[in-house]
Design a protein around this motif. Structure first.
Motif, PDB file in Angstrom:
ATOM      1  N   PRO A   1       0.806  -1.224   0.000  1.00 44.25           N
ATOM      2  CA  PRO A   1       0.000   0.000   0.000  1.00 44.25           C
ATOM      3  C   PRO A   1       0.840   1.276   0.000  1.00 44.25           C
ATOM      4  O   PRO A   1       1.867   1.359   0.675  1.00 44.25           O
ATOM      5  N   SER A   2       0.364   2.250  -0.740  1.00 42.41           N
ATOM      6  CA  SER A   2       1.072   3.531  -0.811  1.00 42.41           C
ATOM      7  C   SER A   2       0.983   4.305   0.492  1.00 42.41           C
ATOM      8  O   SER A   2       1.818   5.184   0.755  1.00 42.41           O
ATOM      9  N   PHE A   3      -0.018   3.980   1.344  1.00 40.63           N
ATOM     10  CA  PHE A   3      -0.141   4.733   2.596  1.00 40.63           C
ATOM     11  C   PHE A   3       1.032   4.494   3.546  1.00 40.63           C
ATOM     12  O   PHE A   3       1.223   5.243   4.512  1.00 40.63           O
ATOM     13  N   LEU A   4       1.860   3.493   3.281  1.00 37.12           N
ATOM     14  CA  LEU A   4       3.045   3.285   4.114  1.00 37.12           C
ATOM     15  C   LEU A   4       4.009   4.466   4.015  1.00 37.12           C
ATOM     16  O   LEU A   4       4.822   4.683   4.909  1.00 37.12           O
ATOM     17  N   ALA A   5       3.906   5.230   2.935  1.00 36.18           N
ATOM     18  CA  ALA A   5       4.768   6.404   2.768  1.00 36.18           C
ATOM     19  C   ALA A   5       4.427   7.507   3.758  1.00 36.18           C
ATOM     20  O   ALA A   5       5.194   8.473   3.904  1.00 36.18           O
TER      21      ALA A   5
ATOM     22  N   PRO B   1       3.061  -3.725  -8.092  1.00 27.56           N
ATOM     23  CA  PRO B   1       4.317  -2.962  -8.040  1.00 27.56           C
ATOM     24  C   PRO B   1       4.600  -2.384  -6.661  1.00 27.56           C
ATOM     25  O   PRO B   1       3.726  -2.348  -5.789  1.00 27.56           O
ATOM     26  N   ILE B   2       5.830  -1.918  -6.468  1.00 29.24           N
ATOM     27  CA  ILE B   2       6.188  -1.149  -5.277  1.00 29.24           C
ATOM     28  C   ILE B   2       5.819   0.309  -5.530  1.00 29.24           C
ATOM     29  O   ILE B   2       6.251   0.886  -6.531  1.00 29.24           O
ATOM     30  N   PRO B   3       5.022   0.930  -4.674  1.00 22.41           N
ATOM     31  CA  PRO B   3       4.689   2.349  -4.877  1.00 22.41           C
ATOM     32  C   PRO B   3       5.939   3.222  -4.868  1.00 22.41           C
ATOM     33  O   PRO B   3       6.785   3.092  -3.975  1.00 22.41           O
TER      34      PRO B   3
ATOM     35  N   THR C   1       5.708  -7.303  -8.990  1.00 30.33           N
ATOM     36  CA  THR C   1       6.002  -7.117 -10.403  1.00 30.33           C
ATOM     37  C   THR C   1       6.319  -5.657 -10.687  1.00 30.33           C
ATOM     38  O   THR C   1       6.265  -4.807  -9.800  1.00 30.33           O
ATOM     39  N   GLY C   2       6.628  -5.389 -11.961  1.00 33.23           N
ATOM     40  CA  GLY C   2       6.895  -4.014 -12.373  1.00 33.23           C
ATOM     41  C   GLY C   2       8.348  -3.630 -12.212  1.00 33.23           C
ATOM     42  O   GLY C   2       9.206  -4.467 -11.908  1.00 33.23           O
ATOM     43  N   PRO C   3       8.648  -2.352 -12.381  1.00 30.53           N
ATOM     44  CA  PRO C   3      10.037  -1.890 -12.262  1.00 30.53           C
ATOM     45  C   PRO C   3      10.458  -1.699 -10.808  1.00 30.53           C
ATOM     46  O   PRO C   3       9.615  -1.616  -9.908  1.00 30.53           O
ATOM     47  N   VAL C   4      11.754  -1.632 -10.597  1.00 30.50           N
ATOM     48  CA  VAL C   4      12.299  -1.295  -9.274  1.00 30.50           C
ATOM     49  C   VAL C   4      12.300   0.225  -9.152  1.00 30.50           C
ATOM     50  O   VAL C   4      12.863   0.910 -10.010  1.00 30.50           O
ATOM     51  N   PRO C   5      11.679   0.783  -8.116  1.00 32.05           N
ATOM     52  CA  PRO C   5      11.649   2.243  -7.966  1.00 32.05           C
ATOM     53  C   PRO C   5      13.039   2.824  -7.729  1.00 32.05           C
ATOM     54  O   PRO C   5      13.977   2.120  -7.351  1.00 32.05           O
TER      55      PRO C   5
END
Length: 332
Positions: free
Chosen positions: A139-143, A161-163, A183-187
């Motif tokens: 979840p993006s709320f971890l930010a 993906p990782i937000p 999945t997806g790219p590495v931020p």
């Protein structure tokens, strides 16, 4: 007479079948939240000590601050997997506002998504949700947890993906999302001004090239993914730990300028890396793990340092590597 009377009273209290009344340290709001959490988890065995008639600062799996007596640590982590521990992360965990350490570990029947109420825990420094059945996205709320130092979500069933918002966490020094289904790219973690966390993303399905900002990180494990392209940028600073094994990386290793004496772990096996092994690797005194097998390398293995202390399995299945510990080079 007075002293004898007081002695008698003391002996009566000491031997009385009725317990002495001690003042409870635990804050009533914290106690209420913990009891609700226990109920939501179907009263698991590991929380048997959570007796409402006792001070919750004395309960198993929790820790109180010595001055404020507020709950700062909640660590539900049985020594063996807890099989009667069922349910989702309870919303009541968000009602512990002074929590700094939260851990759910070895709980295979803890399922569902990561609870949004965790975003309320703004004092949280360590969030550890590992070896569970939790699923859904990261979840993006971890930010919003700006005080996070360590974020470990390894060994779960997380997907997607990782937000990118997680790269903005100002105090993060350790991030482990290994062994999920991400999945997806590495931020783009890391920057010249902010080195970034130790990053462990192994055993997922990340794909595409890696961002150049990762060169600012000292410890990186990207093994067993589907990443591709040129990873030589990761050697440009002073890495200590690099595991890029079992990906699709392709670059000329001979052009890599090897950092001296900082590198302790280098695993590049099962990629498409070509060229030769740079002589600088023979000068690294602290190298403990080294593996370049299953690539397209060629030429003589540099002599000196620790390169000859690794067995042939660290080098075999390349295009035309030779020299100790492999067969001698055939110089014509």
């Amino acid at each position: 007479m007075g002293s004898m009377f007081m002695l008698g009273v003391w002996l009566f209290l000491l031997l009385s079948p009725f317990p002495l009344a001690f003042s409870e340290r635990c804050h009533p709001n914290d106690k209420k939240a913990l009891l609700q959490l226990k109920k939501d988890l179907n009263n698991p065995y590991i929380l048997t000590s959570w007796n409402p008639n006792e001070d919750c600062c004395e309960w198993y799996c929790v820790k109180c601050d010595l001055k404020t007596h507020r709950i700062t640590d909640l660590f539900i982590a049985p020594s063996v997997p807890e099989t009667n521990f069922h349910g989702r992360i309870p919303p009541s965990v968000g009602d512990l506002p002074y929590l700094q350490y939260l851990s759910f570990h070895k709980l295979p029947n803890l399922v569902g998504p990561i609870q949004p109420t965790i975003a309320k825990l703004t004092n949280l420094k360590y969030l550890i949700l590992t070896n569970t059945g939790i699923s859904g996205p990261v979840p993006s709320f971890l930010a919003q947890l700006k005080n996070l130092d360590l974020l470990d979500l390894s060994f779960n069933n997380l997907s997607g993906p990782i937000p990118s918002s997680l790269t903005t966490l100002p105090k993060l020094t350790w991030l482990d999302f290994s062994r999920n289904k991400l999945t997806g790219p590495v931020p783009a973690f890391g920057s010249p001004k902010k080195p970034g966390p130790s990053l462990f993303l192994s055993h997922n399905q990340f794909s595409g090239p890696i961002p150049a900002s990762l060169a600012n990180l000292e410890r990186i494990d990207l093994s067993r993914n589907k990443l591709e392209g040129d990873a030589s940028i990761l050697f440009s600073k002073r890495p200590q730990y690099l595991d890029l094994s079992r990906n699709l990386f392709a670059f000329d290793l001979s052009r890599v300028k090897v950092p001296q004496n900082s590198l302790t772990w280098l695993d590049l096996n099962h990629n498409k890396i070509y060229g030769s092994i740079p002589a600088g690797l023979a000068k690294i005194e602290n190298l403990q793990v080294f593996n370049v097998s299953y690539n397209q390398l060629c030429g003589q293995i540099p002599r000196g340092g620790k390169l000859q202390t690794f067995d042939k399995y660290s080098y075999f299945h390349n295009k035309c590597l030779c020299g100790s510990p492999l067969s001698p080079c055939n110089h014509k």
